[in-house]
Scaffold this motif. Structure first.
Motif, short mmCIF file in Angstrom:
data_model
loop_
_atom_site.label_atom_id
_atom_site.label_comp_id
_atom_site.label_asym_id
_atom_site.label_seq_id
_atom_site.Cartn_x
_atom_site.Cartn_y
_atom_site.Cartn_z
N ILE A 185 0.85 -1.21 0.00
CA ILE A 185 0.00 0.00 0.00
C ILE A 185 0.88 1.26 0.00
O ILE A 185 0.70 2.18 -0.80
CB ILE A 185 -0.95 0.03 1.22
CG1 ILE A 185 -1.87 -1.20 1.23
CG2 ILE A 185 -1.78 1.31 1.24
CD1 ILE A 185 -2.72 -1.35 2.49
N ASN A 186 1.88 1.24 0.88
CA ASN A 186 2.78 2.41 0.97
C ASN A 186 3.50 2.64 -0.35
O ASN A 186 3.69 3.77 -0.80
CB ASN A 186 3.82 2.23 2.08
CG ASN A 186 3.16 2.06 3.43
OD1 ASN A 186 1.94 2.22 3.56
ND2 ASN A 186 3.94 1.74 4.44
N LYS A 187 3.89 1.53 -0.98
CA LYS A 187 4.60 1.63 -2.25
C LYS A 187 3.69 2.24 -3.32
O LYS A 187 4.14 3.08 -4.12
CB LYS A 187 5.05 0.23 -2.67
CG LYS A 187 6.16 0.25 -3.68
CD LYS A 187 6.74 -1.12 -3.88
CE LYS A 187 7.43 -1.18 -5.23
NZ LYS A 187 7.63 -2.56 -5.67
N SER A 188 2.44 1.85 -3.33
CA SER A 188 1.50 2.41 -4.31
C SER A 188 1.36 3.91 -4.12
O SER A 188 1.31 4.67 -5.10
CB SER A 188 0.12 1.79 -4.17
OG SER A 188 0.23 0.40 -4.09
N ILE A 189 1.33 4.35 -2.87
CA ILE A 189 1.24 5.79 -2.60
C ILE A 189 2.49 6.50 -3.14
O ILE A 189 2.41 7.52 -3.81
CB ILE A 189 1.07 6.06 -1.08
CG1 ILE A 189 -0.29 5.53 -0.62
CG2 ILE A 189 1.22 7.54 -0.75
CD1 ILE A 189 -0.51 5.54 0.88
N ASN A 190 3.65 5.91 -2.86
CA ASN A 190 4.90 6.51 -3.35
C ASN A 190 4.93 6.60 -4.87
O ASN A 190 5.38 7.59 -5.43
CB ASN A 190 6.12 5.70 -2.88
CG ASN A 190 6.37 5.91 -1.41
OD1 ASN A 190 5.91 6.90 -0.84
ND2 ASN A 190 7.06 4.97 -0.77
#
Ligand code: IPM
Ligand code: MN
Length: 377
Positions: A323-328
């Motif tokens: 999820i965090n990677k998608s935001i980045n």
């Protein structure tokens, strides 16, 4: 085989809360459809909307719903509509603070990380932000002056006076310090404990007790700072901090300062735990009534709060990482909500940002899904 069902009690609250919570539902749908999770959400009222509907900021039905859940995801509470009420009836005191106390959420984690893509939004000079920073504020959340008794406003002859009590027991300090040291040891981080031990007795006990706990963790570097100095150091060189360990009131103030220097308060999640590790997750920013219902609020803090929930309460760190990677990735591609946009004409809406993160998360599944799921057992 489908995983055992997990229930999230969702408390959208007031202001931008319901809008940004809506974006997390899109993410949860992807987690259920692709990542083999089985999350069921149930909504309950808290704060101003609960006062309007039930006459109290924290209705019984909300409490019992939270008790049955595996974790709580909260939006935000409060707004000008309820400012006329006496302080103890306002959404913050009768809703949020009551919930924190009810479930004994004494440990509050507020990570404030400077996103490389958003470096230019920080109000700090470039020389300072160039070094980057990643601060974890660990704030004691159920003690200190917020809850200390006596508190009140009284009258002596014709003069009104008001008082609050800053009070900490050794037990309360040990409990939060232990958590800070455990995290620091595990992640190889240093701790800065912040107090006002040159003036306040409660801070003298705070400092002594933190020193005692530190003896159990000889590998963790520990430093103490007075809060006034800390407030200054945070803007002069935030890169010197890893973990900030502090009391309820100092943590409230310093976590906003840490948030502000990342460039937008709309990007910061937070997690609160009790002794049983039951958790509540909420954005660190407020209910922002000025931008309510305009489809411009940044849903990232709320989605990151969901990500912390997935990591800590559902024990799925790899999925949280996805999820965090998608935001980045979304940020890397240049998509910005109004609060983080340089070009005030060209920004994505709350809903578009939620859709983008959802699309990138599906792409992440298509690239790495099997791996992510198999490692996250
Ligand atoms: C926060 C908020 C709350 C607090 C308010 C809304 C009661 O500022 O979570 O930091 O002071 O703890
Ligand atoms: Mn605050």
């Amino acid at each position: 085989m489908k995983k055992k069902q997990k229930i999230i009690a969702v408390l959208p609250g007031d202001g931008i809360g319901p809008e940004v919570i809506n974006e997390t539902y899109k993410i949860i749908k992807v987690l259920n459809n692709y990542f083999n999770l089985n999350i069921k959400t149930k909504e309950y009222h808290i704060g101003g909307i609960a006062i309007d509907k039930f006459g109290t900021g924290l209705p019984e039905i909300t409490i019992s719903g939270c008790k049955k859940a595996n974790a709580i995801l909260l939006g935000s509470v409060g707004g000008p509509k309820w400012n006329f009420l006496p302080l103890n009836k306002q959404p913050e005191r009768s809703g949020l603070l009551k919930l924190r106390k009810k479930f004994n959420f004494f440990c509050n984690l507020r990570p404030a990380k400077l996103h490389i893509e958003l470096q230019n939004l920080s109000p700090l000079k470039k020389e300072i932000t160039l070094k980057g920073f990643n601060i974890l504020c660990i704030r004691e959340l159920t003690g200190g002056i917020y809850f200390g008794k006596p508190k009140g406003i009284k009258k002596n002859k014709n003069e009104k006076y008001a008082f609050d009590t800053e009070i900490y027991s050794e037990f309360e300090i040990k409990r939060i310090a232990n958590i800070a040291f455990e995290i620091a040891q595990k992640k190889k981080l240093k701790i800065t404990s912040i107090d006002k031990a040159n003036v306040l007795e409660s801070s003298v006990l705070w400092r002594r007790t933190v020193e005692k706990i530190a003896k159990k963790f000889p590998s963790v570097p520990l430093k103490h700072l007075y809060v006034d100095n800390a407030a200054m150091q945070i803007i002069k060189d935030p890169s010197q901090f890893d973990i900030i360990l502090t009391s309820n009131l100092f943590g409230d103030i310093l976590s906003d300062e840490c948030a502000a220097i990342t460039g937008s308060i709309g990007m910061l999640p937070s997690a609160s735990f009790n002794e049983k590790k039951f958790g509540m997750y909420e954005p660190a920013g407020g209910s922002a009534p000025d931008i309510q219902n305009k489809n411009v609020a940044n849903p990232i803090a709320q989605i990151l709060s969901l990500s912390m929930l997935i990591e800590y309460s559902l024990n799925k760190p790899k999925i949280a990482f996805a999820i965090n990677k998608s935001i980045n990735e979304v940020l890397k591609k240049g998509y910005r909500t109004l609060d983080i946009s340089n070009n005030k004409e060209n920004f994505v809406t709350t809903k578009e940002m939620g859709n983008l993160i959802t699309e990138f998360l599906i792409k992440e599944y298509e690239k790495n899904g099997k791996n992510i799921i198999s490692k996250d057992i």
